[in-house]
Design an enzyme around this catalytic site. Sequence first.
Site, PDB file in Angstrom:
ATOM      1  CB  SER A 137       5.279  -0.628  -1.086  1.00 18.47           C
ATOM      2  OG  SER A 137       4.344   0.288  -0.497  1.00 18.47           O
ATOM      3  CG  ASP A 173       3.266   1.613  -3.486  1.00 19.39           C
ATOM      4  OD1 ASP A 173       3.702   0.583  -3.806  1.00 19.39           O
ATOM      5  OD2 ASP A 173       3.040   2.027  -2.267  1.00 19.39           O
TER       6      ASP A 173
END
Length: 340
Positions: A81, A198
Amino acid sequence: MIMRKNEIVAETPLPAERATSYGDSSDTRFRSPFRTVPNELSGKRIGLALSCGGAKGLAHVGVIQTLEELGIRPDLIAGSSMGAYVAALWAKGNDAESMEAMALEHSGLCGAFKLVDPSPWPIRGLLRGKRMERGLRKRLGGITFDELEIPIVVSGTHMDSLEANWFDSGDVASAVRASCSLPGIFTPAKRDGERYVDGGIAVPLPVEKLKEMGAEVVIASNVLVPPHRRSELAERQKLLRARFAKRHPILSFLNRTCNPFAFGNAPHVLDRCVQVGQARELARNLERADVVIDAYSFRSRWYEFHKPERFVALGRKAALKRTPALLAATETNAKTIRKS
């Protein structure tokens, strides 16, 4: 000229001391007495793991500032991320100072709004992520993984299998965009015909991946509150909410009603559910790291992109506290490095 073990290390100039944008506090300013030494001197392959964490991941920039001043340059970087975003920028050749300048472009509410592009049909996510991706491509261009100065791997969570997928080839920007697709906030990203969310969901801190890739020393920069401190954080937040509601009942009501990220609202609930799955994976990876830099704070929120200077300062301070461990793990000590 660099000589081998038991021989003289040639003198190279120290990086110049520079002022930081977040003040002149003595506990955050630092001048390294150590010279940059290539990793072959210690014979250890160094890996750097950068955790997920949204805006909190800007603390990785402060960590990198300290690593640069200590002369510690990783052979491999793995990021999830926001950690993937920072990893890509450093691996491309940007130094910590230039990355801090990039972060400061979004300082304040006006700066943060540069990242916001509401989806007209927010069923798959509140934000389209187009602005974030454009900004990323502006900084990375069309660079591929093979063209990076430091090898990196980027995690993504596959929408169908819900398993971690590791990107290490092709276009870097699309891989990082996929890794930053926070569920419910950003729409899922599509890469090579597959959809991803993510990377921090499946792998919040990619220490084990670096071990698999042959890293002998793994430095972990973690901006997430570790599982053993979650109950402490929960009690603190509960107390603060009650205190705020008592002092400002109207503002408290408006916050719960209008702020989508307020406690109990859908994005917050979704975030908490994600954390359930992250906790065990995070704990396991923290245990496997050789040096852990705890760059988290109970007062920080993942969406506070308008406070970059605070996060950078937090990461820098956390890394400075771990200087002895960093030097010991990488063997860049006074016996092999001459002081100025």
